[in-house]
Design an enzyme around this catalytic site. Structure first.
Site, PDB file in Angstrom:
ATOM      1  N   HIS A  68      10.913 -28.402 -21.301  1.00  0.00           N
ATOM      2  CA  HIS A  68      11.817 -28.188 -22.353  1.00  0.00           C
ATOM      3  C   HIS A  68      11.361 -28.217 -23.637  1.00  0.00           C
ATOM      4  CE1 HIS A  68      12.794 -32.141 -23.595  1.00  0.00           C
ATOM      5  NE2 HIS A  68      12.816 -32.730 -22.544  1.00  0.00           N
ATOM      6  N   ASP A 126       7.987 -35.950 -24.724  1.00  0.00           N
ATOM      7  CA  ASP A 126       9.189 -35.442 -24.321  1.00  0.00           C
ATOM      8  C   ASP A 126       9.542 -34.476 -25.256  1.00  0.00           C
ATOM      9  OD1 ASP A 126      11.516 -35.239 -23.301  1.00  0.00           O
ATOM     10  OD2 ASP A 126      12.528 -37.052 -24.060  1.00  0.00           O
ATOM     11  N   GLU A 167      17.411 -29.176 -23.451  1.00  0.00           N
ATOM     12  CA  GLU A 167      17.485 -30.360 -22.493  1.00  0.00           C
ATOM     13  C   GLU A 167      18.300 -31.492 -23.001  1.00  0.00           C
ATOM     14  OE1 GLU A 167      16.426 -33.590 -19.651  1.00  0.00           O
ATOM     15  OE2 GLU A 167      16.068 -33.321 -21.592  1.00  0.00           O
ATOM     16  N   ASP A 194       8.305 -33.032 -17.022  1.00  0.00           N
ATOM     17  CA  ASP A 194       9.143 -33.658 -18.288  1.00  0.00           C
ATOM     18  C   ASP A 194       9.166 -35.245 -17.885  1.00  0.00           C
ATOM     19  OD1 ASP A 194      10.958 -34.087 -20.007  1.00  0.00           O
ATOM     20  OD2 ASP A 194      12.831 -33.446 -19.092  1.00  0.00           O
ATOM     21  N   HIS A 241      12.332 -40.916 -26.724  1.00  0.00           N
ATOM     22  CA  HIS A 241      13.631 -40.725 -27.515  1.00  0.00           C
ATOM     23  C   HIS A 241      13.399 -41.608 -28.955  1.00  0.00           C
ATOM     24  CE1 HIS A 241      16.461 -39.329 -24.078  1.00  0.00           C
ATOM     25  NE2 HIS A 241      15.549 -38.507 -24.218  1.00  0.00           N
TER      26      HIS A 241
END
Lengths: 455, 455
Positions: free
Chosen positions: A277, A289, A323, A351, A422
């Site tokens: 993504h 990510d 995503e 991913d 994240h």
């Protein structure tokens, strides 16, 4: 460490069980040599992360990333490149959030609003904090929560060797925590980041509000600050915290999957999908990510083209539009494939980070899995030996469920993933070039074998 | 990446083939849980690297490190801790080396003297540089080398998946390069660092002078500067470089192996050795090389003690005194073991970095290797699956050769090792806590099984 006497045994070739196996081994070794010697993925990633950076769906950065993807697929030698339009969520963080312990010496906490979270009132929220260990503890304390801030101090379990299990275990506090607290009258929630990092970075990620309860502001704090807050509450059960977040959910907007194809020579109307993504959280460069999944997928196409490896089926590289706070790109991709009654043979995703490969998670029939396992001696020299798990592939999961397409996901070593997942620390510098390239090699080899022998 | 639906399958337990296997699986899982939840190795490493730092044999830092090792083994619960004296080399770098391209705009190169290298004359050396690709190229250019500086621009081969093969291939230029150039009258050598890092750090390591030829100064340069120098020479074949190094070899001095024992309950006079080397290069913190091997070995003893896992044989943790510019600690250890006619069952080393484990290199008989392979399903859940290679273990190699003791070395994933090996970037921050711990678990499990079942 010195190893003068180290023998130059084995350079990755596997013993040939038969002529066919030997030919495949040689082809895969050529792919590996090309990627390890002349690979472009690391430089592609540098441009994506360093000149564009964080790219949440709906952001101007994501538009730039789409253009980057289009151009990079063209440069890699795709026969066709096109955009596939879809509607995507449009959540914006606004001004940086402030979270602090109120007191004689006010203490700022390293915090970040959860994705899809609402804002606090403009003047912020100041309230007493109730710490809970888990949902059972929340239930036990439900009568104390009205007008308070709930602090979910649930620890990431260190004893799972595969860290995705720790994530699967802890992520419900991020997903369901705010609404579960709101149902008992809480004003906001603070969650302990889903990580066992040794730093104090806060980790974002989407929350999911239950429409039955009020939507309340939700933030995550770094691990050191979670421990600090817990200690403060133990010392002073009346500890108050100030939270101010400034997020907004705007109307859905237009996004695009970016798709590049190498046309199949024998079955052009049969498809093999490989992708990652393109979107990322706004606060990170989105390197692992999932910049790595995108550049690995593009690199496979580049390598096939460069070496003249002509797939029998059409290879489709898909950079999915969204995503992180939805999966609208993948939803659209599966919808269009279904409408067009496309025949898909396999869909592969990367991913789980651009780390050194360990294997693949494979969601498919036992016969299909056994076919892949029969090739394991061809993949082992590049680090892939583990083919036993189901799971994986949020994006390719849509086509798996909609059309019954067998799917797989690269399983890289997972030890470092949740250190940066994240968090602002998900940057280019935390990607290792060789690890990234080895992941590409194992993916490219698996796709080569599936294209050649079917599934 | 989100995986809400990730199932909590498998937490590392392996299916029990039989009751014995099941009991071993449970014990190993207890060790793993203890290490992953309460492990001390990462904090031990922080102290070793951050409060002591680089610790070349003979240096005051190495004396501090010996005291640290003694105390840390005591704290870990060793029954006995003692020093084993040995003589060690005493090479000192002196003032920081200077290497620059001479010209209108003089350009400093990121360079480092090789270990054991002699100094240049006090005023330095300025001479034309002759670039050679490899030893064949050196032979071809032998008539041009008199009074020149030889630049070995041999590239670290990126196509070996296991990077130790690239090292084994390239390291001869560091070891033999200076004397081979000196025999044709060269004044000094510059070598391209043994690395495929993406930065410009220079990597040191010992050279070995051939007593037949003059000893000439030798330095390594970072990869970017190696490319820069090569371009300069291509543009101007008369390019001159200035080199000034300030190294000295002082008389041998006293060093110590630091040894901690857990006394065997059944065969106290049979030994299993596990260790790493305590010394490191002066310019690095010696985190991966080999602080990690030391703290992993100590952690195994701590874990056995904490969980009441009482070995049948005496477990000896050895922090070897000197590996980087000699192997005098290991030499002494083997010599004493031979003198005392000790019975050693197995010797294990960790000196290939504290990265996520892949397996072990095992130098032993086929029957012994097969015995270890029969336990592979017990080790696989922690990441070790590769038991096929000979090799490894510079330090334990001495006892292997002197007494025929079967030896092994932890095989961590090797992709990142030569980014930092012998470079200033070999620092604590480049060690990941979980990867370090998983290495310890696989080592502790292997030793547990060998102690229990013999070899």
């Amino acid at each position: 460490m010195k190893k003068y006497l180290l023998l130059l045994l084995g350079c990755g070739f596997v013993p040939a069980a038969n002529a066919q196996h030997n030919e495949d081994s040689i082809t895969i070794r050529k792919m590996a040599n090309e990627i390890l010697s002349n690979g472009n993925a690391y430089e592609d990633l540098r441009i994506l992360t360093k000149t564009i950076g964080g790219r949440l769906a709906g952001s101007p950065q994501m538009v730039k990333a789409e253009h980057w993807g289009f151009k990079t697929l063209e440069n890699a030698g795709a026969d066709t490149v096109y955009y596939q339009e879809c509607m995507v969520p449009h959540w914006v963080r606004g001004e940086k959030e402030v979270v602090k312990i109120v007191g004689a010496k006010s203490l700022n906490l390293n915090a970040i609003a959860l994705g899809k979270s609402v804002a606090t009132p403009a003047k912020g929220i100041t309230a007493q904090v109730i710490e809970v260990k888990d949902f059972d503890d929340l239930e036990a304390k439900k009568d104390q929560l009205k007008g308070k801030i709930v602090f979910y101090n649930y620890h990431f379990n260190p004893t799972f060797v595969k860290t995705f299990y720790s994530y699967g275990d802890a992520v419900r506090y991020r997903g369901q925590g705010p609404s579960k607290a709101a149902q008992y009258g809480a004003l906001a929630v603070i969650i302990r980041s889903m990580s066992h990092a040794t730093d104090n970075q806060p980790h974002t990620g989407s929350t999911n509000y239950d429409s039955k309860y009020p939507k309340i502001a939700a933030v995550a704090v770094g691990l050191e600050d979670a421990d600090l807050l817990s200690k403060q509450i133990a010392a002073n059960p009346g500890t108050k915290v100030f939270i101010k977040t400034n997020c907004q959910t705007l109307p859905d907007t237009i996004g695009h999957n970016v798709i590049g194809e190498l046309r199949g020579s024998v079955y052009p109307d049969e498809y093999i999908t490989v992708g990652g993504h393109l979107d990322s959280w706004d606060v990170a460069e989105g390197a692992h990510d999932d910049g790595t999944g995108c550049v690995q997928s593009i690199e496979i196409l580049r390598t096939y083209k460069k070496l003249g490896i002509q797939p029998k089926r059409t290879l489709r590289v898909v950079l999915f539009a969204n995503e992180e706070n939805g999966a609208r790109g993948a939803e659209k991709y599966a919808e269009v494939a279904k409408e067009n009654n496309e025949k898909h043979v396999f869909a592969l995703e990367s991913d789980a980070g651009g780390f050194t490969p360990r294997g693949f998670t494979l969601s498919m029939s036992t016969a299909q899995r056994n076919k892949i396992k029969s090739w394991s001696s061809l993949l082992m020299p590049y680090g892939a030996y583990d083919f036993d798990e189901e799971g994986g592939g949020v994006d390719v999961g849509f086509i798996h469920r909609a059309l019954g397409v067998p799917m797989g996901e690269l399983s890289p070593d997972s030890q470092r993933y949740f250190d940066i997942h994240h968090a602002p620390s998900d940057v280019f510098e935390n990607v290792n070039k060789r690890e990234l390239n080895l992941g590409t090699i194992t993916m490219g080899a698996l796709l080569y074998l599936i294209d050649k022998y079917g599934l």
